[in-house]
Design an enzyme around this catalytic site. Structure first.
Site, PDB file in Angstrom:
ATOM      1  N   HIS A 123      27.840 -32.539 -32.748  1.00  0.00           N
ATOM      2  CA  HIS A 123      27.000 -31.853 -33.842  1.00  0.00           C
ATOM      3  C   HIS A 123      25.649 -31.567 -33.571  1.00  0.00           C
ATOM      4  O   HIS A 123      25.054 -31.975 -32.418  1.00  0.00           O
ATOM      5  CB  HIS A 123      27.105 -33.037 -34.900  1.00  0.00           C
ATOM      6  CG  HIS A 123      26.255 -32.696 -36.316  1.00  0.00           C
ATOM      7  ND1 HIS A 123      24.899 -32.591 -36.513  1.00  0.00           N
ATOM      8  CD2 HIS A 123      26.847 -32.403 -37.367  1.00  0.00           C
ATOM      9  CE1 HIS A 123      24.939 -32.183 -37.615  1.00  0.00           C
ATOM     10  NE2 HIS A 123      25.885 -32.147 -38.443  1.00  0.00           N
ATOM     11  N   ASP A 200      25.737 -41.102 -30.775  1.00  0.00           N
ATOM     12  CA  ASP A 200      25.490 -40.573 -32.202  1.00  0.00           C
ATOM     13  C   ASP A 200      26.615 -41.194 -33.329  1.00  0.00           C
ATOM     14  O   ASP A 200      27.765 -40.676 -33.048  1.00  0.00           O
ATOM     15  CB  ASP A 200      25.716 -39.319 -32.392  1.00  0.00           C
ATOM     16  CG  ASP A 200      25.813 -38.488 -33.730  1.00  0.00           C
ATOM     17  OD1 ASP A 200      25.881 -39.271 -34.661  1.00  0.00           O
ATOM     18  OD2 ASP A 200      25.833 -37.052 -33.650  1.00  0.00           O
ATOM     19  N   GLN A 203      29.373 -40.645 -37.717  1.00  0.00           N
ATOM     20  CA  GLN A 203      30.610 -40.544 -38.165  1.00  0.00           C
ATOM     21  C   GLN A 203      31.516 -41.741 -38.031  1.00  0.00           C
ATOM     22  O   GLN A 203      32.584 -42.083 -38.242  1.00  0.00           O
ATOM     23  CB  GLN A 203      31.489 -39.381 -37.801  1.00  0.00           C
ATOM     24  CG  GLN A 203      30.832 -38.116 -38.119  1.00  0.00           C
ATOM     25  CD  GLN A 203      31.014 -37.758 -39.636  1.00  0.00           C
ATOM     26  OE1 GLN A 203      31.832 -38.371 -40.221  1.00  0.00           O
ATOM     27  NE2 GLN A 203      30.268 -36.787 -39.969  1.00  0.00           N
ATOM     28  N   LYS A 226      25.976 -41.521 -45.150  1.00  0.00           N
ATOM     29  CA  LYS A 226      27.286 -41.454 -44.726  1.00  0.00           C
ATOM     30  C   LYS A 226      28.201 -42.955 -44.505  1.00  0.00           C
ATOM     31  O   LYS A 226      29.268 -43.035 -44.582  1.00  0.00           O
ATOM     32  CB  LYS A 226      27.528 -40.516 -43.345  1.00  0.00           C
ATOM     33  CG  LYS A 226      27.128 -39.208 -43.272  1.00  0.00           C
ATOM     34  CD  LYS A 226      27.511 -38.746 -41.930  1.00  0.00           C
ATOM     35  CE  LYS A 226      26.553 -37.501 -41.794  1.00  0.00           C
ATOM     36  NZ  LYS A 226      27.182 -36.186 -42.428  1.00  0.00           N
ATOM     37  N   CYS A 366      28.354 -27.626 -38.290  1.00  0.00           N
ATOM     38  CA  CYS A 366      27.251 -27.876 -37.275  1.00  0.00           C
ATOM     39  C   CYS A 366      27.827 -28.381 -35.987  1.00  0.00           C
ATOM     40  O   CYS A 366      27.204 -29.164 -35.436  1.00  0.00           O
ATOM     41  CB  CYS A 366      26.394 -28.726 -37.967  1.00  0.00           C
ATOM     42  SG  CYS A 366      25.514 -28.598 -39.551  1.00  0.00           S
TER      43      CYS A 366
END
Lengths: 412, 153
Positions: A123, A200, A203, A226, A366
């Site tokens: 991303h 990261d 998600q 999220k 993104c």
């Protein structure tokens, strides 16, 4: 299924509405999830009963607010299995957390000629901070590519990570391909070359069990919104020794030790990285989201999302005019499915699906370097959460078929 | 409601422009060019205009994007070809104003030709940018200083 879906659905009143006179199928969870009543109640309770600024008052409300805030930190600590709550820094979000590492650790440790290794599926928030750091420092930014099946190419990772590599930054789960990357294996690789690894988790957290000690990541960033928490709150996990050695990210109140006219000292972690009044209610809401997710059980949540993907992915790939990007095997998938309909732009598809009550995302997500790699400018993306149902999967497939027919005929 | 509401947005004339765009291609004689992106969806338009004696002698576009952006570029180029730059800019303003819900006189609208059907985009706020991209590119191409580089915002 270890939880009752009807009980879960009653916790998410937003999902029971109709849009465009159709039943809402909310399949844009990778952009932002919905919040259960319990999280909304925690926000309201905080403002109704405990609101005060933290760590600086001696009065009762200030004490309560501080307890709420630090209590949320401990909840997050246990949720991701950090060694200490001091390793949990509250940020504005995942982007802010990744920028913090690049600006603080990166500025202090990257020199000309060093390498930063990321993946092609990042991303922009785990790409641009490193790209700009590399430019400032005359370091080299290197990319790990994909296999033909749309997974991280680990053979390429072994070639790209070298003794010159100082930082490896890779997403735990792709926001486009729905792949889960072997972060633990990458951490071993990075550490063999004395590099740090940044995960990261935007998600991943909230969709699968995450144990930062087991992964042995040095830094791990994620967003509250999220994972069913509020917007505007996120977390940076970092190993204490690394965080202590890093310079502050921002300066101001709350992050100081002593301030004199010409010099200052800094507070210990995590406060060194929390300058100014923090999003206390956001942290409290995030703590409530952690409670909610743990109440359902992260293993159950992961199993539920896999069950939904197992139901929908083969039906999607069976449509001759649909291309699904990323792995075609549901067992290698999170709830994120990127796809395109032949000869139709994803924005047109998203508008048509919206008329059928199906909320999806369309665009480059993104992740423009990944789009380029896939040879597309944009894709549609349906992303599932544990509160989605078989009806949602049916509605998605039906809406896609009707959309195809509509554009074939040019009318309805 | 279902897909019937889409009939307003994807009228035959719009779908026809999208699948058989007018003036799509390169214009070697271009005097003014402008490339614009819609960063939210990746739509791109590269507009090439040949202006002589304050008149649009020829115009062409390349790029890719959704049905609405491609149809809009096709309709826009068809509508402004042969017009004076002043008239073309007035049409661009009419279209931009219409897209944000401002009223215009019947004669202003008639000037837009086919492009006036795209003002139905107002019912789909998320897609307004798709329709206005080509008209913005026209404005920027005609108004920009000749030294200004193509914008890649």
């Amino acid at each position: 299924m270890a939880f009752n879906i009807n009980d879960v659905l009653s916790d998410f009143p937003i999902l029971s509405q109709r849009v465009n006179d159709e039943r809402l199928a909310y399949l844009d969870n990778a952009a932002t999830a919905q919040r259960p009543r319990q999280v909304l109640a925690a926000l309201q309770d905080f403002y109704i009963h405990d609101n005060a600024n933290v760590h600086r008052g001696v009065h009762t409300l200030a004490e309560r607010a501080t307890e709420d805030y630090e209590g949320a930190r401990v909840k997050v600590q246990h949720f991701i299995n950090a060694r200490s709550s001091a390793e949990v820094i509250f940020t504005k979000g995942c982007t802010d957390a990744l920028n913090l590492v690049a600006a603080s650790y990166g500025e202090a440790n990257i020199q000309a000629g060093d390498e930063i290794v990321i993946s092609i599926m990042e991303h922009h928030s785990n790409l641009i901070p490193w790209q700009q750091l590399a430019r400032r420092k005359h370091a080299t930014l290197k990319y790990i590519g994909l296999t033909a099946q749309g997974q991280l190419d680990m053979a390429a990772a072994r070639r790209q990570i070298t003794d010159r590599t100082k930082i490896v930054a890779v997403t735990h789960a792709s926001n486009v391909l729905g792949t889960v990357n072997p972060l633990k294996e990458l951490a071993v690789l990075a550490h063999q070359h004395k590099a740090v690894i940044v995960g990261d988790g935007a998600q991943a957290v909230g969709h699968m069990p995450v144990d930062v000690q087991d992964l042995d990541v040095d830094f791990y960033a994620f967003s509250g919104h999220k994972m069913m928490g509020p917007m505007g709150i996120g977390v940076l996990y970092g190993k204490a020794a690394l965080l202590r050695a890093m310079p502050p990210y921002q300066y101001g109140g709350e992050m100081i030790g002593d301030v004199h006219r010409d010099d200052s000292t800094w507070a210990d972690i995590p406060f060194k990285f929390e300058a100014g009044t923090q999003n206390v209610a956001g942290a409290v809401g995030l703590g409530a989201a952690v409670d909610y997710l743990q109440g359902l059980g992260m293993d159950n949540i992961q199993a539920r999302e896999r069950e939904l993907v197992t139901a929908v992915l083969p039906r999607l790939t069976a449509l001759p005019y649909v291309t699904v990007y990323g792995p075609q095997d549901p067992r290698q998938h999170t709830g994120v499915l990127a796809f395109n309909l032949a000869h139709l732009h994803p924005h047109d598809v998203a508008t048509a699906l919206d008329m059928e009550g199906v909320a999806i995302r369309a665009g480059h997500h993104c992740a423009q370097p990944l789009m380029e790699k896939l040879g597309v400018t944009a894709t549609a993306r349906a992303s599932f959460a544990f509160y989605n149902t078989r009806e949602d999967t049916d509605q998605l497939i039906r809406a896609i078929k009707e959309t195809k027919e509509f554009f074939n005929r040019g009318t309805i | 409601m279902g897909l019937s509401k889409l009939n307003g947005l994807y009228r035959e004339v719009i779908l026809d422009h999208a699948s058989h765009p007018h003036n799509k291609g390169k214009l070697p004689t271009a005097t003014n060019t402008m490339t614009l992106h819609n960063p939210t969806c990746g739509d791109t338009i590269n507009l090439q205009v040949n202006v002589a004696d304050h008149r649009i002698k020829d115009i062409a576009f390349t790029g890719e994007g959704c049905t609405i952006s491609q149809a809009s570029a096709s309709m826009m180029t068809a509508a402004v070809k042969g017009k004076t730059t002043t008239a073309a800019l007035a049409m661009a303003k009419t279209f931009s104003d219409m897209a944000i819900g401002q009223q215009h006189s019947r004669s202003d609208l008639d000037q837009l030709g086919d492009a006036q059907v795209l003002t139905s985009i107002m019912e789909f706020p998320a897609r307004i940018k798709c329709a206005t991209l080509a008209w913005w590119a026209l404005q920027r191409a005609l108004l920009k200083d000749s030294d200004e580089e193509d914008d890649n915002e």
